[in-house]
Design a protein around this motif. Structure first.
Motif, PDB file in Angstrom:
ATOM      1  N   ARG A  74      65.369 -20.122  38.739  1.00 20.65           N
ATOM      2  CA  ARG A  74      66.763 -20.493  39.013  1.00 20.65           C
ATOM      3  C   ARG A  74      67.222 -21.609  38.070  1.00 20.65           C
ATOM      4  O   ARG A  74      68.311 -21.553  37.517  1.00 20.65           O
ATOM      5  CB  ARG A  74      66.904 -20.922  40.465  1.00 20.65           C
ATOM      6  CG  ARG A  74      68.333 -21.242  40.862  1.00 20.65           C
ATOM      7  CD  ARG A  74      68.463 -21.652  42.315  1.00 20.65           C
ATOM      8  NE  ARG A  74      67.724 -22.876  42.583  1.00 20.65           N
ATOM      9  CZ  ARG A  74      66.672 -22.969  43.401  1.00 20.65           C
ATOM     10  NH1 ARG A  74      66.236 -21.909  44.042  1.00 20.65           N
ATOM     11  NH2 ARG A  74      66.063 -24.105  43.594  1.00 20.65           N
ATOM     12  N   GLU A  75      66.380 -22.600  37.870  1.00 23.61           N
ATOM     13  CA  GLU A  75      66.774 -23.761  37.083  1.00 23.61           C
ATOM     14  C   GLU A  75      66.584 -23.578  35.579  1.00 23.61           C
ATOM     15  O   GLU A  75      67.330 -24.152  34.795  1.00 23.61           O
ATOM     16  CB  GLU A  75      66.008 -25.002  37.552  1.00 23.61           C
ATOM     17  CG  GLU A  75      66.275 -25.384  38.984  1.00 23.61           C
ATOM     18  CD  GLU A  75      67.716 -25.750  39.253  1.00 23.61           C
ATOM     19  OE1 GLU A  75      68.365 -26.363  38.388  1.00 23.61           O
ATOM     20  OE2 GLU A  75      68.217 -25.417  40.352  1.00 23.61           O
ATOM     21  N   SER A  76      65.587 -22.805  35.171  1.00 22.24           N
ATOM     22  CA  SER A  76      65.281 -22.727  33.744  1.00 22.24           C
ATOM     23  C   SER A  76      66.048 -21.643  32.995  1.00 22.24           C
ATOM     24  O   SER A  76      66.271 -21.777  31.794  1.00 22.24           O
ATOM     25  CB  SER A  76      63.788 -22.525  33.527  1.00 22.24           C
ATOM     26  OG  SER A  76      63.382 -21.252  33.961  1.00 22.24           O
ATOM     27  N   LEU A  77      66.449 -20.590  33.681  1.00 19.62           N
ATOM     28  CA  LEU A  77      67.143 -19.517  32.964  1.00 19.62           C
ATOM     29  C   LEU A  77      68.448 -19.996  32.342  1.00 19.62           C
ATOM     30  O   LEU A  77      68.885 -19.474  31.318  1.00 19.62           O
ATOM     31  CB  LEU A  77      67.396 -18.321  33.892  1.00 19.62           C
ATOM     32  CG  LEU A  77      66.163 -17.501  34.239  1.00 19.62           C
ATOM     33  CD1 LEU A  77      66.509 -16.414  35.243  1.00 19.62           C
ATOM     34  CD2 LEU A  77      65.532 -16.900  32.993  1.00 19.62           C
ATOM     35  N   PHE A  78      69.046 -20.993  32.953  1.00 17.60           N
ATOM     36  CA  PHE A  78      70.309 -21.512  32.433  1.00 17.60           C
ATOM     37  C   PHE A  78      70.199 -23.001  32.128  1.00 17.60           C
ATOM     38  O   PHE A  78      71.166 -23.746  32.271  1.00 17.60           O
ATOM     39  CB  PHE A  78      71.441 -21.224  33.425  1.00 17.60           C
ATOM     40  CG  PHE A  78      71.565 -19.760  33.724  1.00 17.60           C
ATOM     41  CD1 PHE A  78      72.121 -18.901  32.791  1.00 17.60           C
ATOM     42  CD2 PHE A  78      71.070 -19.231  34.901  1.00 17.60           C
ATOM     43  CE1 PHE A  78      72.203 -17.541  33.039  1.00 17.60           C
ATOM     44  CE2 PHE A  78      71.151 -17.875  35.164  1.00 17.60           C
ATOM     45  CZ  PHE A  78      71.719 -17.019  34.220  1.00 17.60           C
ATOM     46  N   ALA A  79      69.016 -23.446  31.723  1.00 22.56           N
ATOM     47  CA  ALA A  79      68.783 -24.854  31.406  1.00 22.56           C
ATOM     48  C   ALA A  79      69.606 -25.270  30.185  1.00 22.56           C
ATOM     49  O   ALA A  79      69.908 -24.467  29.311  1.00 22.56           O
ATOM     50  CB  ALA A  79      67.299 -25.083  31.125  1.00 22.56           C
ATOM     51  N   GLY A  80      69.921 -26.526  30.146  1.00 24.84           N
ATOM     52  CA  GLY A  80      70.598 -27.090  28.981  1.00 24.84           C
ATOM     53  C   GLY A  80      69.574 -27.662  28.008  1.00 24.84           C
ATOM     54  O   GLY A  80      68.376 -27.669  28.289  1.00 24.84           O
ATOM     55  N   PRO A  81      70.060 -28.158  26.881  1.00 26.31           N
ATOM     56  CA  PRO A  81      69.159 -28.767  25.902  1.00 26.31           C
ATOM     57  C   PRO A  81      68.449 -29.986  26.499  1.00 26.31           C
ATOM     58  O   PRO A  81      69.020 -30.654  27.354  1.00 26.31           O
ATOM     59  CB  PRO A  81      70.093 -29.203  24.773  1.00 26.31           C
ATOM     60  CG  PRO A  81      71.331 -28.394  24.958  1.00 26.31           C
ATOM     61  CD  PRO A  81      71.442 -28.133  26.438  1.00 26.31           C
ATOM     62  N   PRO A  82      67.268 -30.300  26.102  1.00 26.24           N
ATOM     63  CA  PRO A  82      66.432 -29.632  25.100  1.00 26.24           C
ATOM     64  C   PRO A  82      65.615 -28.480  25.679  1.00 26.24           C
ATOM     65  O   PRO A  82      64.970 -27.744  24.949  1.00 26.24           O
ATOM     66  CB  PRO A  82      65.488 -30.747  24.639  1.00 26.24           C
ATOM     67  CG  PRO A  82      65.263 -31.553  25.878  1.00 26.24           C
ATOM     68  CD  PRO A  82      66.606 -31.533  26.594  1.00 26.24           C
ATOM     69  N   TRP A  83      65.659 -28.315  27.015  1.00 27.59           N
ATOM     70  CA  TRP A  83      64.813 -27.319  27.652  1.00 27.59           C
ATOM     71  C   TRP A  83      65.230 -25.898  27.306  1.00 27.59           C
ATOM     72  O   TRP A  83      64.373 -25.020  27.183  1.00 27.59           O
ATOM     73  CB  TRP A  83      64.767 -27.532  29.164  1.00 27.59           C
ATOM     74  CG  TRP A  83      64.023 -28.780  29.467  1.00 27.59           C
ATOM     75  CD1 TRP A  83      64.547 -29.968  29.895  1.00 27.59           C
ATOM     76  CD2 TRP A  83      62.629 -29.004  29.281  1.00 27.59           C
ATOM     77  NE1 TRP A  83      63.553 -30.907  30.007  1.00 27.59           N
ATOM     78  CE2 TRP A  83      62.368 -30.343  29.641  1.00 27.59           C
ATOM     79  CE3 TRP A  83      61.577 -28.214  28.861  1.00 27.59           C
ATOM     80  CZ2 TRP A  83      61.092 -30.899  29.591  1.00 27.59           C
ATOM     81  CZ3 TRP A  83      60.306 -28.761  28.811  1.00 27.59           C
ATOM     82  CH2 TRP A  83      60.079 -30.086  29.173  1.00 27.59           C
ATOM     83  N   SER A  84      66.501 -25.646  27.121  1.00 30.33           N
ATOM     84  CA  SER A  84      66.930 -24.285  26.774  1.00 30.33           C
ATOM     85  C   SER A  84      66.265 -23.839  25.476  1.00 30.33           C
ATOM     86  O   SER A  84      65.784 -22.706  25.376  1.00 30.33           O
ATOM     87  CB  SER A  84      68.450 -24.206  26.663  1.00 30.33           C
ATOM     88  OG  SER A  84      68.945 -25.175  25.754  1.00 30.33           O
ATOM     89  N   GLU A  85      66.190 -24.741  24.505  1.00 32.50           N
ATOM     90  CA  GLU A  85      65.560 -24.397  23.235  1.00 32.50           C
ATOM     91  C   GLU A  85      64.059 -24.206  23.395  1.00 32.50           C
ATOM     92  O   GLU A  85      63.466 -23.313  22.797  1.00 32.50           O
ATOM     93  CB  GLU A  85      65.819 -25.488  22.187  1.00 32.50           C
ATOM     94  CG  GLU A  85      67.250 -25.558  21.716  1.00 32.50           C
ATOM     95  CD  GLU A  85      68.121 -26.467  22.593  1.00 32.50           C
ATOM     96  OE1 GLU A  85      67.607 -27.056  23.579  1.00 32.50           O
ATOM     97  OE2 GLU A  85      69.322 -26.565  22.295  1.00 32.50           O
ATOM     98  N   ARG A  86      63.433 -25.036  24.219  1.00 35.08           N
ATOM     99  CA  ARG A  86      61.985 -24.933  24.409  1.00 35.08           C
ATOM    100  C   ARG A  86      61.625 -23.639  25.140  1.00 35.08           C
ATOM    101  O   ARG A  86      60.671 -22.951  24.763  1.00 35.08           O
ATOM    102  CB  ARG A  86      61.463 -26.155  25.158  1.00 35.08           C
ATOM    103  CG  ARG A  86      61.595 -27.422  24.299  1.00 35.08           C
ATOM    104  CD  ARG A  86      61.044 -28.631  24.985  1.00 35.08           C
ATOM    105  NE  ARG A  86      59.581 -28.578  24.921  1.00 35.08           N
ATOM    106  CZ  ARG A  86      58.798 -29.437  25.557  1.00 35.08           C
ATOM    107  NH1 ARG A  86      59.322 -30.385  26.289  1.00 35.08           N
ATOM    108  NH2 ARG A  86      57.489 -29.344  25.466  1.00 35.08           N
TER     109      ARG A  86
END
Length: 192
Positions: A112-124
């Protein structure tokens, strides 16, 4: 006076304790009920120490699960033994499904939280997915001598089957994600 090496070692050990406490709290209490004060208490550090390492609860969740997924990916990558394309892909999926099955509450929060994470996690997270995709495409090319475009398309199909099975299981719609993945993959491979 502590040496730089000792300080770095202590900082790394504190980070590990915080992440371990966060994983435990996230799995037992759930994402919404987890709070940084409780994670700090469980880790034996101050809330300020937690905030020195992580921006907020979402950052803590992403860090804990990104590290776990990296280890899971290393294990999954090692399972590809060149037996057959289908068996190697099932072993990869099985390793990831096993990771999620060990911690279903945490897995729901992660997705739920990671599929639409913002930077920097979205890139990772995108880089992790790209690495798995590239590996699957490489397995396809090695097994079938396919073109780069066909292998890339096959990698996308792998992910569509994998995510469909994972989401169906996490939402309670299917009890056996690996079985569902196997059926989808087998049907796709019959059509090639």
């Amino acid at each position: 006076m502590l040496s730089e090496m000792t300080r770095a070692t202590q900082k790394a050990a504190t980070r590990v304790r915080i992440l371990d406490a966060a994983r435990e709290s996230l799995e037992t209490a759930g994402y919404e009920a987890t709070n940084l004060r409780e994670v700090a208490r469980m880790a034996g550090v101050s809330t300020g120490a937690v905030l020195a390492h992580f921006r907020d609860k979402q950052d803590l969740l992403h860090a804990a699960l990104f590290d776990d997924l990296e280890r899971t990916w290393a294990a999954a990558r090692a399972t590809a033994r060149g037996r057959s394309l289908e068996r190697d892909l099932v072993k990869i999926a099985e390793t990831f499904f096993g990771f999620y099955a060990k911690r279903p509450t945490l897995s729901r929060a992660l997705l739920r939280e990671s599929l639409f994470a913002g930077p920097p996690w979205s890139e990772r997270f995108a880089a992790q997915v790209a690495e798995v995709h590239q590996h699957v495409a490489g397995l396809h090319r090695a097994a079938l001598g396919s073109s780069a475009a066909a292998a890339a398309l096959f990698g996308a199909a792998f992910f569509s089957f994998y995510y469909f099975a994972l989401l169906a299981w996490l939402q309670g719609g299917h009890p056996d994600p690996l079985g569902l993945f196997r059926k989808l993959l087998a049907q796709h491979m019959e059509k090639r």
